[in-house]
Motif scaffolding. Structure first.
Motif, PDB file in Angstrom:
ATOM      1  N   VAL A  78      15.925   7.497  -7.291  1.00 51.35           N
ATOM      2  CA  VAL A  78      15.487   6.744  -6.114  1.00 51.35           C
ATOM      3  C   VAL A  78      15.016   5.362  -6.543  1.00 51.35           C
ATOM      4  O   VAL A  78      14.533   5.186  -7.665  1.00 51.35           O
ATOM      5  N   THR A  79      15.197   4.390  -5.658  1.00 53.68           N
ATOM      6  CA  THR A  79      14.601   3.076  -5.876  1.00 53.68           C
ATOM      7  C   THR A  79      13.377   2.964  -4.987  1.00 53.68           C
ATOM      8  O   THR A  79      13.463   3.179  -3.767  1.00 53.68           O
ATOM      9  N   LEU A  80      12.241   2.656  -5.593  1.00 57.59           N
ATOM     10  CA  LEU A  80      10.982   2.556  -4.862  1.00 57.59           C
ATOM     11  C   LEU A  80      10.643   1.096  -4.597  1.00 57.59           C
ATOM     12  O   LEU A  80      10.670   0.262  -5.511  1.00 57.59           O
ATOM     13  N   SER A  81      10.303   0.814  -3.360  1.00 53.78           N
ATOM     14  CA  SER A  81       9.794  -0.501  -2.988  1.00 53.78           C
ATOM     15  C   SER A  81       8.276  -0.452  -3.093  1.00 53.78           C
ATOM     16  O   SER A  81       7.638   0.456  -2.546  1.00 53.78           O
ATOM     17  N   CYS A  82       7.712  -1.418  -3.804  1.00 53.17           N
ATOM     18  CA  CYS A  82       6.279  -1.382  -4.100  1.00 53.17           C
ATOM     19  C   CYS A  82       5.599  -2.680  -3.679  1.00 53.17           C
ATOM     20  O   CYS A  82       6.209  -3.752  -3.704  1.00 53.17           O
ATOM     21  N   LEU A  95      -0.921   5.660  -5.103  1.00 52.22           N
ATOM     22  CA  LEU A  95       0.011   6.501  -4.349  1.00 52.22           C
ATOM     23  C   LEU A  95      -0.574   6.887  -2.999  1.00 52.22           C
ATOM     24  O   LEU A  95      -1.679   7.437  -2.929  1.00 52.22           O
ATOM     25  N   HIS A  96       0.177   6.661  -1.942  1.00 50.56           N
ATOM     26  CA  HIS A  96      -0.284   7.007  -0.595  1.00 50.56           C
ATOM     27  C   HIS A  96       0.086   8.437  -0.247  1.00 50.56           C
ATOM     28  O   HIS A  96       0.759   9.146  -1.003  1.00 50.56           O
ATOM     29  N   GLY A  97      -0.350   8.864   0.946  1.00 52.25           N
ATOM     30  CA  GLY A  97      -0.051  10.212   1.430  1.00 52.25           C
ATOM     31  C   GLY A  97       0.648  10.198   2.769  1.00 52.25           C
ATOM     32  O   GLY A  97       1.341   9.241   3.118  1.00 52.25           O
ATOM     33  N   PHE A  98       0.437  11.275   3.538  1.00 52.04           N
ATOM     34  CA  PHE A  98       1.055  11.458   4.861  1.00 52.04           C
ATOM     35  C   PHE A  98      -0.037  11.456   5.918  1.00 52.04           C
ATOM     36  O   PHE A  98      -1.091  12.073   5.713  1.00 52.04           O
ATOM     37  N   PRO A  99       0.223  10.840   7.055  1.00 53.80           N
ATOM     38  CA  PRO A  99       1.325   9.922   7.359  1.00 53.80           C
ATOM     39  C   PRO A  99       0.826   8.499   7.117  1.00 53.80           C
ATOM     40  O   PRO A  99       0.028   7.970   7.870  1.00 53.80           O
ATOM     41  N   ASP A 100       1.294   7.876   6.059  1.00 53.82           N
ATOM     42  CA  ASP A 100       0.726   6.619   5.605  1.00 53.82           C
ATOM     43  C   ASP A 100       1.785   5.841   4.839  1.00 53.82           C
ATOM     44  O   ASP A 100       2.930   6.295   4.706  1.00 53.82           O
ATOM     45  N   THR A 101       1.396   4.689   4.309  1.00 53.04           N
ATOM     46  CA  THR A 101       2.305   3.860   3.524  1.00 53.04           C
ATOM     47  C   THR A 101       1.525   3.178   2.407  1.00 53.04           C
ATOM     48  O   THR A 101       0.299   3.308   2.312  1.00 53.04           O
ATOM     49  N   GLY A 144      -8.576  -7.892 -12.934  1.00 51.18           N
ATOM     50  CA  GLY A 144      -7.586  -8.034 -13.986  1.00 51.18           C
ATOM     51  C   GLY A 144      -6.516  -6.971 -14.039  1.00 51.18           C
ATOM     52  O   GLY A 144      -5.627  -7.037 -14.886  1.00 51.18           O
ATOM     53  N   TRP A 145      -6.559  -5.986 -13.139  1.00 50.81           N
ATOM     54  CA  TRP A 145      -5.543  -4.941 -13.126  1.00 50.81           C
ATOM     55  C   TRP A 145      -4.255  -5.427 -12.489  1.00 50.81           C
ATOM     56  O   TRP A 145      -4.259  -6.295 -11.614  1.00 50.81           O
ATOM     57  N   ARG A 146      -3.162  -4.845 -12.908  1.00 57.63           N
ATOM     58  CA  ARG A 146      -1.874  -4.991 -12.223  1.00 57.63           C
ATOM     59  C   ARG A 146      -1.768  -3.773 -11.311  1.00 57.63           C
ATOM     60  O   ARG A 146      -1.410  -2.677 -11.755  1.00 57.63           O
ATOM     61  N   ALA A 147      -2.128  -3.927 -10.047  1.00 56.49           N
ATOM     62  CA  ALA A 147      -2.140  -2.820  -9.086  1.00 56.49           C
ATOM     63  C   ALA A 147      -0.793  -2.748  -8.386  1.00 56.49           C
ATOM     64  O   ALA A 147      -0.349  -3.725  -7.774  1.00 56.49           O
ATOM     65  N   VAL A 148      -0.138  -1.598  -8.478  1.00 57.63           N
ATOM     66  CA  VAL A 148       1.202  -1.412  -7.908  1.00 57.63           C
ATOM     67  C   VAL A 148       1.182  -0.179  -7.012  1.00 57.63           C
ATOM     68  O   VAL A 148       0.825   0.919  -7.460  1.00 57.63           O
ATOM     69  N   ALA A 149       1.552  -0.384  -5.752  1.00 52.13           N
ATOM     70  CA  ALA A 149       1.524   0.691  -4.758  1.00 52.13           C
ATOM     71  C   ALA A 149       2.925   0.953  -4.235  1.00 52.13           C
ATOM     72  O   ALA A 149       3.441   0.191  -3.422  1.00 52.13           O
ATOM     73  N   PRO A 150       3.575   2.021  -4.696  1.00 56.58           N
ATOM     74  CA  PRO A 150       4.910   2.341  -4.180  1.00 56.58           C
ATOM     75  C   PRO A 150       4.851   2.938  -2.777  1.00 56.58           C
ATOM     76  O   PRO A 150       3.913   3.665  -2.441  1.00 56.58           O
ATOM     77  N   HIS A 151       5.869   2.635  -1.986  1.00 62.41           N
ATOM     78  CA  HIS A 151       6.174   3.480  -0.836  1.00 62.41           C
ATOM     79  C   HIS A 151       6.886   4.686  -1.446  1.00 62.41           C
ATOM     80  O   HIS A 151       7.969   4.543  -2.023  1.00 62.41           O
ATOM     81  N   THR A 152       6.278   5.851  -1.392  1.00 62.46           N
ATOM     82  CA  THR A 152       6.804   6.980  -2.145  1.00 62.46           C
ATOM     83  C   THR A 152       8.151   7.431  -1.585  1.00 62.46           C
ATOM     84  O   THR A 152       8.542   7.070  -0.472  1.00 62.46           O
TER      85      THR A 152
END
Length: 287
Positions: free
Chosen positions: A13-17, A31-37, A52-60
């Motif tokens: 899968v390709t994840l958009s983050c 990482l998010h849950g249901f029903p969320d993004t 200073g963090w690199r915060a990355v949130a995928p749409h799972t």
């Protein structure tokens, strides 16, 4: 702070983050849950970036604009593999941390229990480790059974897809009473507009009820999907959560956040941010 958009190609899968913070900062995957993004992290992501963090949130997997997984697997083990894959794809190191809410929390707890996890710490919200939710009395369990009706409903064919918008609106109102969720509902309904994405989001529940169907590529991850983290872990829970009874979470070791329901990262962003960043900057205990 306006996030960047990243596309992370993984084997299935390709994840958009969404991403915040310096590209060379230590990695924090959210990482998010249901029903969320992924937009559920619009407060915590920028806060971590400021530190200073690199915060990355995928749409799972299955939540637009991320793709439907090519292998069709929606088990927690597949979500674990995706989170490990994001770490590898983005060049994460041994400082990387994993933060999850709801299904994201289940995934984070499971990875925290697995010896091959690349994450040094985990933070979970709204779902403590599944294996730790024991020792509750009949009244609490009966109350939880009534609260969990939607998990049975989501096993039905066709009907949950057809009524998903009504279900989503109802769950947000019931799980976080008094929270104005207009912005979040807009994101969720956009992510689940297409039938295939609706079925994918509901498929997390259907897959959990059929653990024997996990794809071979994920079977090693699957062995800790109900595990308790062996790395440093922090569990947070809304004291007014209408999804999982707060007493169950507290008995499982979660810290209760007052004035918050299920979506505590949105309802009490300052308090949640303080607890998360405090945990991430505390030295681990000596072994």
């Amino acid at each position: 702070m306006t996030p960047e958009t990243l596309e992370v190609p993984l084997p299935a899968v390709t994840l958009s983050c969404l991403a915040w913070g310096p590209a060379d900062g230590p990695l924090a995957v959210l990482l998010h849950g249901f029903p969320d993004t992924a937009w559920t992290w619009r407060h915590l992501g920028p806060l971590l970036a400021e530190q200073g963090w690199r915060a990355v949130a995928p749409h799972t997997r299955g939540y637009a604009p991320s793709a439907i997984p090519r292998d069709g697997d929606l088990h927690v083990a597949a979500l674990m593999a995706d989170a490990a894959g994001v770490h590898a794809a983005l060049g994460g190191d041994d400082r990387a941390v994993l933060v999850g809410h709801d299904w994201g929390a289940i995934t984070a707890n499971a990875l925290g229990a697995h010896p091959a996890s690349p994450y040094s710490r985990v933070v979970t919200m709204a779902v403590p480790p599944l294996g730790a939710m024991t020792g509750n009395g009949p009244f609490v369990l009966a109350r939880q059974a009534r609260m969990s009706w939607y998990t049975v409903f989501n096993q039905l064919p066709v009907l949950p897809e057809r009524t998903l918008e009504r279900l989503v609106r109802h769950l947000w109102a019931a799980w976080s009473p008094g929270y104005a969720a207009d912005e979040d509902l807009e994101h969720v309904l956009a992510a689940l507009r297409e039938p295939a994405h609706r079925s994918a989001a509901l498929g997390y529940y259907r897959a959990a009820a059929r653990p024997w169907r996990v794809e071979a590529a994920y079977r090693d991850w699957h062995r800790t999907w109900t595990g308790t983290p062996v790395v440093p872990a922090l569990a947070l829970h809304g004291a007014q959560d209408g999804c999982l009874h707060p007493r169950i979470a507290e008995r499982a070791g979660a810290v209760l956040v007052e004035g918050a329901g299920h979506f505590l990262q949105l309802e009490r962003p300052d308090e949640v941010g303080r607890l998360v960043t405090g945990f991430l900057t505390t030295e681990p205990p000596a072994s």
